[in-house]
Design a protein around this motif. Sequence first.
Motif, PDB file in Angstrom:
ATOM      1  N   TRP A 156      16.043 -16.398 -14.136  1.00 39.83           N
ATOM      2  CA  TRP A 156      16.918 -15.799 -15.139  1.00 39.83           C
ATOM      3  C   TRP A 156      16.127 -14.802 -15.977  1.00 39.83           C
ATOM      4  N   GLU A 173      22.047 -13.459 -20.287  1.00 38.38           N
ATOM      5  CA  GLU A 173      20.937 -13.388 -19.331  1.00 38.38           C
ATOM      6  C   GLU A 173      21.516 -13.286 -17.918  1.00 38.38           C
ATOM      7  N   ARG A 175      20.624 -12.967 -13.367  1.00 38.94           N
ATOM      8  CA  ARG A 175      19.719 -13.162 -12.235  1.00 38.94           C
ATOM      9  C   ARG A 175      20.344 -12.499 -11.003  1.00 38.94           C
TER      10      ARG A 175
END
Length: 273
Positions: A156, A173, A175
């Motif tokens: 992340w 966040e 990813r």
Amino acid sequence: MQLQLISLVLICLHSMEYIDSQPASRIRRHRKVHPGVSHGCQGGCATCSDYNGCLSCKPRLFFFLERNGMRQTGVCLSSCPSGYYGTRSPDINKCTKCKADCDACFNRNFCTKCKAGFYVHMGRCLDTCPDEYEPKEQHMECTAIVHCEVGEWSLWSPCSKRGKTCGFKRGEESRTRETLRIPSASGDTCPATKEKRKCVVQRRRCRKGERKEGSERKRRPIKEENKEENQESRQEERDTDNKEESENKNKTEHRRRKAQNKQHVSTVGSTAH
């Protein structure tokens, strides 16, 4: 005596004329059997005729009957035309026609190109492709279906908001993961390769070098940024308070309903006794 000598000379001359006439008669008989056959042919022919063209070919060449209207003429080729394949034997090398649904072939049982409306698959011509295969219209062939394949998720990213990692309490966040294999037309599509989620961090003031929101963001006055940050902070606090208040109300309502249900069960039990 002179008459005998003259008779002997005449007999000898007659015999010589008979012997000289034998090869010519054999040639005439041969021409009657094979009319128009020539051994001085051109274009790769070993033997030929004026009407039928090539009758046999020179070594390593293929004999092929070329149709011209109702007439067929023999020709000698280094390779067979489309729709035919070459076969070799001690007697003759010839061009043999492919199967009816085949436009080009390596031999009778292996097609390399099918006629319109058919797909080539492992040397055969099919109406439809088998399971786990899909038609490729450009080359009219069946190819294996390719499914999407992705890699592992990355870690992340740091919690950020509007490109900054400071000056806020609630941010976002993300990813990502890489696409390892792109799917074919009939293959399974790729799942998401990017994810985002909310995140909460301990609020801290931005240092001088952290005030920019990316390289393209124009710097604004510090007071204006602080004012906006304070407004966002107060709004986040109000949202948090409202969420907590809503959760508390839900819990209180749940406990109240649970108590009512217990009381109702108790009353029903007393009545039954």
